[in-house]
Design an enzyme around this catalytic site. Structure first.
Site, PDB file in Angstrom:
ATOM      1  CE  LYS A 181       7.580  94.739 -38.457  1.00 54.03           C
ATOM      2  NZ  LYS A 181       6.868  96.075 -38.546  1.00 54.03           N
ATOM      3  N   GLY A 234       8.287  96.424 -49.504  1.00 55.93           N
ATOM      4  CA  GLY A 234       8.322  97.757 -48.928  1.00 55.93           C
ATOM      5  C   GLY A 234       9.281  98.662 -49.674  1.00 55.93           C
ATOM      6  CB  SER A 235      10.684 101.866 -48.665  1.00 52.48           C
ATOM      7  OG  SER A 235      11.423 101.642 -47.476  1.00 52.48           O
ATOM      8  CB  THR A 238      12.796  99.352 -45.267  1.00 49.58           C
ATOM      9  OG1 THR A 238      12.255 100.569 -44.771  1.00 49.58           O
ATOM     10  CG2 THR A 238      12.587  98.265 -44.231  1.00 49.58           C
ATOM     11  CB  ALA A 239      14.982  96.708 -49.472  1.00 48.40           C
ATOM     12  CD  GLU A 256       6.505  94.210 -54.667  1.00 52.10           C
ATOM     13  OE1 GLU A 256       6.873  95.359 -55.033  1.00 52.10           O
ATOM     14  OE2 GLU A 256       5.442  93.988 -54.098  1.00 52.10           O
ATOM     15  CB  CYS A 289       4.291  98.585 -55.228  1.00 57.56           C
ATOM     16  SG  CYS A 289       3.607  96.927 -55.471  1.00 57.56           S
ATOM     17  CD  GLU A 384       7.002 103.497 -54.574  1.00 58.87           C
ATOM     18  OE1 GLU A 384       6.296 102.624 -55.090  1.00 58.87           O
ATOM     19  OE2 GLU A 384       7.836 103.257 -53.674  1.00 58.87           O
TER      20      GLU A 384
END
Length: 487
Positions: A181, A234-235, A238-239, A256, A289, A384
């Site tokens: 995705k 990602g962020s 969201t994780a 990650e 990142c 971040e």
């Protein structure tokens, strides 16, 4: 251009999903926009739980045969995919640049060759993957890596194809089937990858590509009971959502996540080298990142470091990423630009000083920025930004440098500039980070472990670590001939 095809710089890209070896359209679409100039590239099939279920079913159906495929044959197919990437390297480069705004020269010379290398590396690593047998009271222990099953891979927009294949290649090499995705802001090269994989002989259903929003199709994928692995880049927010979704099925995760990495510059460092490393943090418009966005500079050289940095940064060219002379391209999306500017304006209002930048250039580009006079507990130091925004603080000794470096909730990477090897050894041992670079930056080898500490991630991938994640690692214990266990 057909109903389900768009053309990017002369390259035809199918806008539909790739499920079970076939193109599948959705009734709804979302709009893909180029960050270079805000132009609409096309309408992309917008997946929902329906497409998620179909993709997982296709991956599940294809899994037994692919898992049983001999290692050598899996490796051969992955090398064929790499060949296909290399044949279409120029097409992939221009499509990626148009879709995500990163430098075309970087895509041509570094990123797309790395995409091919991802497949070759894990194909070759698969063939030498082994653990030496060992004995326990005369019994033989044999370690093996069994394919785990359908794997959901959710990838970001800052390096779409490279980071996708960093996951896809080891998952396929391990014998898993994949549902990829891609980020909704950069879906195009994932579609091209599906074409390349099919042309390379990858069986139907082994690689599936579904597009759409995380809240619509992502949740359906990560909560599916037939999914056996989830890898996400990602962020942090969201994780958390993915982890909660996967928890009901105890689906193993590799995450990650973000970073707020430091660059520590000691007075004994080669200052020209340190400045080169510092300016490199503007790579990809700061959308990296691993970027060392917090400069921590020993007080006695802070003024000179800043002077040299300003001069060097002033030589950068910001503009169209398709131009060979460009050093910094656009940021990915107006929403991201708003986020970046919000961080900067709040920092300035709190007393920070913009040594350079501190403002937008236009609707797509943010001026490279360096902020000083920032407090350690301030938002701009702790959170971040993911844009071309750096901060500079000074320190007086090693202890303070390490304390400042470790004083965030992240721990993805750290970079150190020093001329003293003993200091380098002392300091790197104390830094909380998944990767530490000394007098260099972004030197990556696929056999090395990669991942973050604290809120920067869970788990490690790379080399054997990738196979440890994508497989069920099994130990088989065999008794010697004629031996009986009496308890």
């Amino acid at each position: 251009m057909t109903e389900h095809t768009l053309t990017v710089a002369g390259v035809a890209v199918d806008t539909r999903h790739w499920i079970g070896g076939e193109r599948v359209a959705s009734t709804e679409t979302f709009t893909d926009v180029s960050p270079i100039d805000g132009s609409v590239l096309g309408e992309i099939s917008r997946g929902t739980a329906t497409e998620a279920a179909a993709a997982v079913a296709a991956a599940k159906a294809a899994f037994p045969a692919w898992a049983a495929t001999p290692r050598a044959e899996r490796a051969r197919i992955l090398h064929a995919v790499a060949d296909g990437v290399e044949k279409r390297l120029e097409e992939l480069a221009i499509v990626e640049t148009t879709d995500n705004g990163a430098l075309l020269r970087s895509h041509r010379r570094g990123v797309m060759p790395r995409v091919a290398h991802n497949f070759r590396f894990f194909a070759d690593w698969l063939l030498k993957l082994e653990h030496e047998d060992f004995e326990t009271r005369g019994h033989t222990n044999h370690v093996s890596w069994d394919p785990a099953g359908p794997s959901v891979l959710i990838t970001p927009w800052n390096a779409p194809l490279m980071l996708a294949t960093w996951k896809v290649a080891p998952a396929l090499a391990a014998g898993n089937t994949v549902i990829l995705k891609p980020a909704e802001w950069t879906p195009l090269t994932a579609s091209l990858l599906a074409d390349i994989a099919a042309e390379s002989g990858l069986p139907a259903g082994v690689l599936n590509v579904v597009q759409g929003y995380g809240s619509e199709i992502g949740d359906a994928l990560t909560s599916h009971p037939d999914v056996r692995r989830i890898s996400f880049t990602g962020s942090v927010p969201t994780a958390r959502r993915i982890a909660a979704s996967a928890a009901a099925n105890l689906t193993p995760l590799s995450l990650e996540l973000g970073g707020k990495s430091p660059l520590l510059v000691f007075a004994d460092a080669d200052l020209d080298l340190a400045v080169d490393l510092a300016v490199e943090q503007y790579d990809n418009a700061g959308q990296v990142c691993l970027a060392a966005t917090r400069f921590l500079v020993e007080e006695s050289v802070a003024e000179e470091f800043t002077r040299r940095f300003v001069k060097k940064a002033g030589q950068l060219t910001q503009g169209d990423p398709r131009d060979e002379a460009t050093d910094i391209g656009p940021n990915i999306h107006p929403r991201q630009l708003e986020k970046i500017d919000g961080f900067v304006q709040r920092a300035l209002a709190a007393g920070a000083c913009a040594v350079i930048g501190g403002h937008r250039k236009d609707a797509q580009y943010y001026a490279p920025t360096l902020l000083t006079d920032v407090a350690q507990d301030s938002e701009i130091v702790q959170e971040e930004v993911f844009g071309p925004v750096l901060t500079l603080q000074s320190f007086t000794d090693e202890d303070e440098a390490v304390r400042l470096a470790n004083d965030t909730r992240f721990g993805l990477a750290a970079t150190l500039a020093t001329g003293d090897p003993e200091r380098a050894e002392r300091v790197t041992a104390r830094l909380v980070a998944g990767t530490v670079w000394t007098n260099c930056f972004f030197v990556r080898d696929l056999q090395a472990p990669f991942g973050g500490s604290r809120h920067s991630g869970v788990g490690r991938e790379g080399g054997t670590w990738s196979f440890d994640f994508y497989c069920d690692v099994k130990n088989t214990v065999t008794a010697p001939t004629g031996w009986r266990n009496h308890g």
